[in-house]
Design a protein around this motif. Structure first.
Motif, PDB file in Angstrom:
ATOM      1  N   VAL A  38      80.272  51.741 -10.965  1.00 22.06           N
ATOM      2  CA  VAL A  38      81.459  51.884 -11.808  1.00 22.06           C
ATOM      3  C   VAL A  38      82.452  52.844 -11.149  1.00 22.06           C
ATOM      4  O   VAL A  38      83.661  52.601 -11.109  1.00 22.06           O
ATOM      5  CB  VAL A  38      81.075  52.389 -13.214  1.00 22.06           C
ATOM      6  N   CYS A  39      81.929  53.921 -10.606  1.00 22.47           N
ATOM      7  CA  CYS A  39      82.774  54.920  -9.937  1.00 22.47           C
ATOM      8  C   CYS A  39      83.469  54.330  -8.718  1.00 22.47           C
ATOM      9  O   CYS A  39      84.674  54.539  -8.516  1.00 22.47           O
ATOM     10  CB  CYS A  39      81.907  56.110  -9.532  1.00 22.47           C
ATOM     11  N   LEU A  40      82.734  53.568  -7.914  1.00 25.34           N
ATOM     12  CA  LEU A  40      83.331  52.968  -6.726  1.00 25.34           C
ATOM     13  C   LEU A  40      84.410  51.961  -7.110  1.00 25.34           C
ATOM     14  O   LEU A  40      85.479  51.927  -6.479  1.00 25.34           O
ATOM     15  CB  LEU A  40      82.255  52.299  -5.877  1.00 25.34           C
ATOM     16  N   ALA A  41      84.166  51.154  -8.139  1.00 30.12           N
ATOM     17  CA  ALA A  41      85.188  50.220  -8.602  1.00 30.12           C
ATOM     18  C   ALA A  41      86.453  50.967  -9.021  1.00 30.12           C
ATOM     19  O   ALA A  41      87.575  50.547  -8.707  1.00 30.12           O
ATOM     20  CB  ALA A  41      84.649  49.391  -9.769  1.00 30.12           C
ATOM     21  N   TYR A  42      86.276  52.081  -9.716  1.00 25.62           N
ATOM     22  CA  TYR A  42      87.418  52.909 -10.137  1.00 25.62           C
ATOM     23  C   TYR A  42      88.212  53.420  -8.933  1.00 25.62           C
ATOM     24  O   TYR A  42      89.446  53.343  -8.902  1.00 25.62           O
ATOM     25  CB  TYR A  42      86.919  54.081 -10.984  1.00 25.62           C
ATOM     26  N   LEU A  43      87.518  53.933  -7.934  1.00 24.30           N
ATOM     27  CA  LEU A  43      88.210  54.471  -6.758  1.00 24.30           C
ATOM     28  C   LEU A  43      88.955  53.369  -6.005  1.00 24.30           C
ATOM     29  O   LEU A  43      90.079  53.575  -5.534  1.00 24.30           O
ATOM     30  CB  LEU A  43      87.210  55.156  -5.829  1.00 24.30           C
ATOM     31  N   LEU A  44      88.345  52.194  -5.887  1.00 22.27           N
ATOM     32  CA  LEU A  44      88.978  51.090  -5.164  1.00 22.27           C
ATOM     33  C   LEU A  44      90.213  50.570  -5.897  1.00 22.27           C
ATOM     34  O   LEU A  44      91.166  50.099  -5.266  1.00 22.27           O
ATOM     35  CB  LEU A  44      87.973  49.955  -4.966  1.00 22.27           C
ATOM     36  N   ALA A  45      90.204  50.651  -7.222  1.00 24.04           N
ATOM     37  CA  ALA A  45      91.324  50.148  -8.016  1.00 24.04           C
ATOM     38  C   ALA A  45      92.416  51.184  -8.212  1.00 24.04           C
ATOM     39  O   ALA A  45      93.547  50.822  -8.585  1.00 24.04           O
ATOM     40  CB  ALA A  45      90.817  49.674  -9.380  1.00 24.04           C
TER      41      ALA A  45
ATOM     42  N   VAL B  49      80.255  61.367 -22.421  1.00 27.99           N
ATOM     43  CA  VAL B  49      81.144  60.234 -22.142  1.00 27.99           C
ATOM     44  C   VAL B  49      80.280  59.004 -21.898  1.00 27.99           C
ATOM     45  O   VAL B  49      79.770  58.796 -20.796  1.00 27.99           O
ATOM     46  CB  VAL B  49      82.045  60.514 -20.924  1.00 27.99           C
ATOM     47  N   SER B  50      80.072  58.196 -22.923  1.00 34.85           N
ATOM     48  CA  SER B  50      79.173  57.055 -22.825  1.00 34.85           C
ATOM     49  C   SER B  50      79.745  55.851 -23.557  1.00 34.85           C
ATOM     50  O   SER B  50      80.710  55.964 -24.324  1.00 34.85           O
ATOM     51  CB  SER B  50      77.794  57.417 -23.398  1.00 34.85           C
ATOM     52  N   MET B  51      79.121  54.694 -23.323  1.00 44.05           N
ATOM     53  CA  MET B  51      79.559  53.447 -23.949  1.00 44.05           C
ATOM     54  C   MET B  51      78.351  52.528 -24.108  1.00 44.05           C
ATOM     55  O   MET B  51      77.541  52.387 -23.191  1.00 44.05           O
ATOM     56  CB  MET B  51      80.640  52.776 -23.092  1.00 44.05           C
ATOM     57  N   LYS B  52      78.226  51.907 -25.280  1.00 39.08           N
ATOM     58  CA  LYS B  52      77.140  50.988 -25.546  1.00 39.08           C
ATOM     59  C   LYS B  52      77.279  49.720 -24.702  1.00 39.08           C
ATOM     60  O   LYS B  52      78.389  49.321 -24.329  1.00 39.08           O
ATOM     61  CB  LYS B  52      77.097  50.631 -27.030  1.00 39.08           C
ATOM     62  N   ALA B  53      76.144  49.079 -24.444  1.00 37.61           N
ATOM     63  CA  ALA B  53      76.121  47.901 -23.572  1.00 37.61           C
ATOM     64  C   ALA B  53      77.059  46.803 -24.065  1.00 37.61           C
ATOM     65  O   ALA B  53      77.770  46.171 -23.273  1.00 37.61           O
ATOM     66  CB  ALA B  53      74.697  47.374 -23.455  1.00 37.61           C
TER      67      ALA B  53
ATOM     68  N   GLN C 180      68.105  46.566 -18.743  1.00 40.45           N
ATOM     69  CA  GLN C 180      66.732  46.260 -19.137  1.00 40.45           C
ATOM     70  C   GLN C 180      65.986  47.509 -19.592  1.00 40.45           C
ATOM     71  O   GLN C 180      64.931  47.407 -20.227  1.00 40.45           O
ATOM     72  CB  GLN C 180      65.984  45.601 -17.975  1.00 40.45           C
ATOM     73  N   HIS C 181      66.549  48.690 -19.275  1.00 41.96           N
ATOM     74  CA  HIS C 181      65.873  49.943 -19.580  1.00 41.96           C
ATOM     75  C   HIS C 181      66.661  50.820 -20.551  1.00 41.96           C
ATOM     76  O   HIS C 181      66.113  51.776 -21.086  1.00 41.96           O
ATOM     77  CB  HIS C 181      65.620  50.733 -18.294  1.00 41.96           C
ATOM     78  N   THR C 182      67.933  50.509 -20.771  1.00 40.87           N
ATOM     79  CA  THR C 182      68.760  51.320 -21.660  1.00 40.87           C
ATOM     80  C   THR C 182      69.860  50.459 -22.251  1.00 40.87           C
ATOM     81  O   THR C 182      70.195  49.409 -21.689  1.00 40.87           O
ATOM     82  CB  THR C 182      69.369  52.521 -20.900  1.00 40.87           C
ATOM     83  N   ASP C 183      70.435  50.910 -23.357  1.00 40.16           N
ATOM     84  CA  ASP C 183      71.473  50.119 -24.021  1.00 40.16           C
ATOM     85  C   ASP C 183      72.854  50.740 -23.875  1.00 40.16           C
ATOM     86  O   ASP C 183      73.767  50.436 -24.637  1.00 40.16           O
ATOM     87  CB  ASP C 183      71.146  49.955 -25.508  1.00 40.16           C
ATOM     88  N   GLN C 184      73.034  51.615 -22.871  1.00 42.60           N
ATOM     89  CA  GLN C 184      74.333  52.253 -22.695  1.00 42.60           C
ATOM     90  C   GLN C 184      74.574  52.636 -21.241  1.00 42.60           C
ATOM     91  O   GLN C 184      73.649  52.656 -20.422  1.00 42.60           O
ATOM     92  CB  GLN C 184      74.436  53.506 -23.566  1.00 42.60           C
ATOM     93  N   ILE C 185      75.819  52.891 -20.953  1.00 43.85           N
ATOM     94  CA  ILE C 185      76.221  53.501 -19.687  1.00 43.85           C
ATOM     95  C   ILE C 185      76.772  54.882 -19.992  1.00 43.85           C
ATOM     96  O   ILE C 185      77.604  55.044 -20.894  1.00 43.85           O
ATOM     97  CB  ILE C 185      77.297  52.663 -18.966  1.00 43.85           C
ATOM     98  N   ILE C 186      76.299  55.864 -19.270  1.00 46.75           N
ATOM     99  CA  ILE C 186      76.905  57.195 -19.302  1.00 46.75           C
ATOM    100  C   ILE C 186      77.750  57.326 -18.045  1.00 46.75           C
ATOM    101  O   ILE C 186      77.267  57.081 -16.938  1.00 46.75           O
ATOM    102  CB  ILE C 186      75.846  58.301 -19.376  1.00 46.75           C
ATOM    103  N   PHE C 187      78.998  57.719 -18.207  1.00 51.23           N
ATOM    104  CA  PHE C 187      79.959  57.700 -17.104  1.00 51.23           C
ATOM    105  C   PHE C 187      79.894  59.002 -16.299  1.00 51.23           C
ATOM    106  O   PHE C 187      80.906  59.672 -16.083  1.00 51.23           O
ATOM    107  CB  PHE C 187      81.365  57.468 -17.645  1.00 51.23           C
ATOM    108  N   HIS C 188      78.679  59.335 -15.816  1.00 50.11           N
ATOM    109  CA  HIS C 188      78.509  60.574 -15.052  1.00 50.11           C
ATOM    110  C   HIS C 188      79.479  60.626 -13.864  1.00 50.11           C
ATOM    111  O   HIS C 188      80.330  61.519 -13.757  1.00 50.11           O
ATOM    112  CB  HIS C 188      77.080  60.679 -14.505  1.00 50.11           C
ATOM    113  N   ASP C 189      79.320  59.672 -12.955  1.00 48.70           N
ATOM    114  CA  ASP C 189      80.062  59.693 -11.694  1.00 48.70           C
ATOM    115  C   ASP C 189      81.541  59.345 -11.849  1.00 48.70           C
ATOM    116  O   ASP C 189      82.400  59.986 -11.217  1.00 48.70           O
ATOM    117  CB  ASP C 189      79.394  58.765 -10.681  1.00 48.70           C
ATOM    118  N   PRO C 190      81.895  58.354 -12.676  1.00 51.14           N
ATOM    119  CA  PRO C 190      83.327  58.094 -12.881  1.00 51.14           C
ATOM    120  C   PRO C 190      84.070  59.303 -13.444  1.00 51.14           C
ATOM    121  O   PRO C 190      85.244  59.514 -13.121  1.00 51.14           O
ATOM    122  CB  PRO C 190      83.335  56.920 -13.863  1.00 51.14           C
ATOM    123  N   LEU C 191      83.384  60.104 -14.266  1.00 50.94           N
ATOM    124  CA  LEU C 191      84.040  61.300 -14.806  1.00 50.94           C
ATOM    125  C   LEU C 191      84.357  62.288 -13.693  1.00 50.94           C
ATOM    126  O   LEU C 191      85.459  62.859 -13.645  1.00 50.94           O
ATOM    127  CB  LEU C 191      83.150  61.949 -15.867  1.00 50.94           C
TER     128      LEU C 191
END
Length: 290
Positions: A18-25, A191-195, A219-230
């Motif tokens: 997610v972080c890499l996509a953000y930087l590229l965009a 800073v998180s978001m449900k799947a 498959q292991h969790t129902d959310q993304i925490i935006f650690h690196d994008p933050l």
């Protein structure tokens, strides 16, 4: 335009992709290169190449250190690489040159490069040890690393990036940098978001491969925490996080707590994010990836 070098363990937690996509965009980011770290660094490089190819950008990618300095390798696999077959990607990379690439790029652009580390600090520790002048040549050093408060129940005291190579983490904090900022787990977990929301809102073309990579993650969790994008977004919008100056020291004496980051709001060696504005982050993030 900010010149950024990204050091990442993409392929484990989905937030690296997610972080890499953000930087590229991000039109304000000139991504100068990517280095990978931790287990299966070549597969991680291939995953980074997927996003670069989707973005239509030629970004140098170098597989870096696989094993930490003196401790066991905790992160042995890039599990999300199982989705690589679905996407065009590179598989041949210059190996054994990641640290040299970082060093040369920073020396060729003195005072201009922001080094962003979002994985274990092995590459950064090697870089600073090989060339102790490098930290003084950086325009900034941003890290997703550590835990600096006890505000969130159940969070801490150990953070994964610091834990995976505590000796390299200590090296990263011992060298003076003009702007040295850390965004820790106690802040990023706010800073998180449900799947389901992720699948609805990740509509930008660069986020399509990220969603494929995320299949393993969900498959292991129902959310993304935006650690690196933050941590990345804090480079471009200083009002997302409130940074407090002080000093960070890394616990090495205690085997049980090796890698714990201790922060004191005394001095100005480092700056630590102690507060975050989640809504401002999401407005900024989706403003870039609209």
């Amino acid at each position: 335009m900010v010149k950024v070098l990204l050091d990442t363990d993409i392929g484990s937690d989905i937030d690296d992709a997610v972080c890499l996509a953000y930087l590229l965009a991000n039109p304000e980011c000139e991504l100068m290169g990517i280095t990978t770290v931790s287990g299966e660094p070549v597969k991680r490089a291939s995953m980074a190449s997927v996003l670069c190819m989707e973005a239509g950008k030629s970004v140098p990618i170098y597989p870096g250190a696989e094993k930490p300095f003196l401790t066991p390798l905790w992160q042995t696999e890039a599990t999300q690489a199982s989705a690589l077959d679905k996407w065009k990607h590179e598989s041949n990379f210059p190996e054994g040159q990641a640290v040299s690439f970082l060093r040369e790029t920073i020396r060729e652009n003195p005072g201009e490069i922001v080094l962003l580390t979002i994985g274990p600090l092995t590459n950064a520790g090697l870089l600073f040890t090989l060339d102790p002048e490098i930290p003084s040549l950086l325009g900034g050093f941003y890290m997703m690393c550590g835990i600096f408060t006890n505000r969130l129940p159940g969070v801490g005291p150990l953070e994964w990036n610091a834990l995976c190579d505590p000796y390299a983490t200590a090296m990263a904090y011992r060298h003076p940098v003009k702007v040295h900022r850390s965004v820790g787990l106690d802040v990023t977990c706010q800073v998180s978001m449900k799947a389901g929301d992720v699948k609805d809102r990740f509509t930008h073309p660069l986020l399509k491969p990220v969603l494929d990579f995320a299949y393993v993650w969900f498959q292991h969790t129902d959310q993304i925490i935006f650690h690196d994008p933050l941590a990345a977004a804090a480079i471009f919008d200083e009002r997302i996080c409130k940074f407090t100056p002080g000093k960070v020291e890394v616990e090495l004496a205690s085997k049980k707590l090796r890698g714990v980051t201790h922060f004191k709001a005394e001095g100005e060696d480092h700056e630590v994010a102690l507060e975050v504005d989640p809504q401002r982050f999401f407005d900024h993030f989706f403003g870039v990836l609209n």
